[in-house]
Design a protein around this motif. Structure first.
Motif: not given
Length: 120
Positions: A12-16, A75-77, A21-30, A41-43
């Motif tokens: 999922i991380a590689a596909a996203v 992500v896919g079905p 439209h995506v500059a990178g993954l974001h793990s949230g504020r905390f 860990r996969i953020p």
């Protein structure tokens, strides 16, 4: 996918992250959007039995709707809802052109306040 199938957070991380439209993954504020695996860990990807949450940094000029649709398609079905959280927006990807200056060659980004002249 059928109920109870293990979600592959690495896939999922590689596909996203491959999406324009995506500059990178974001793990949230905390750092709450993450998958914890033995020794790593996969953020930006959190899979729970009842839902999947993907946190991203979007790439302008894509809209939130475009980003969400692209991430869900990547992500896919799956057998559970996919929630997309946009934690930040990044500027458009820079176009780099090599412009010849006296005695040197230098990459200059195009756009914004910068201008560049193409050499024949």
């Amino acid at each position: 996918m059928t109920a109870g199938v293990e979600i592959d957070a690495d896939r999922i991380a590689a596909a996203v992250t491959a999406l324009p439209h995506v500059a990178g993954l974001h793990s949230g504020r905390f750092g709450e959007i993450a998958t914890l695996l033995p020794g790593r860990r996969i953020p930006g990807v959190r899979a729970r039995p009842d839902e999947i949450t993907i946190g991203v940094t979007g790439r302008y000029p894509a809209s939130a709707a475009e980003i969400g649709a692209a991430v869900r398609a990547a992500v896919g079905p799956v057998d559970r809802p996919v929630h997309v959280r946009i934690g930040d927006m990044a500027p458009p990807a820079a176009i780099v052109v090599t412009v010849e200056a006296p005695g040197t060659r230098s990459p200059l980004p195009l756009g914004g306040p910068f201008t560049a002249r193409r050499n024949p």
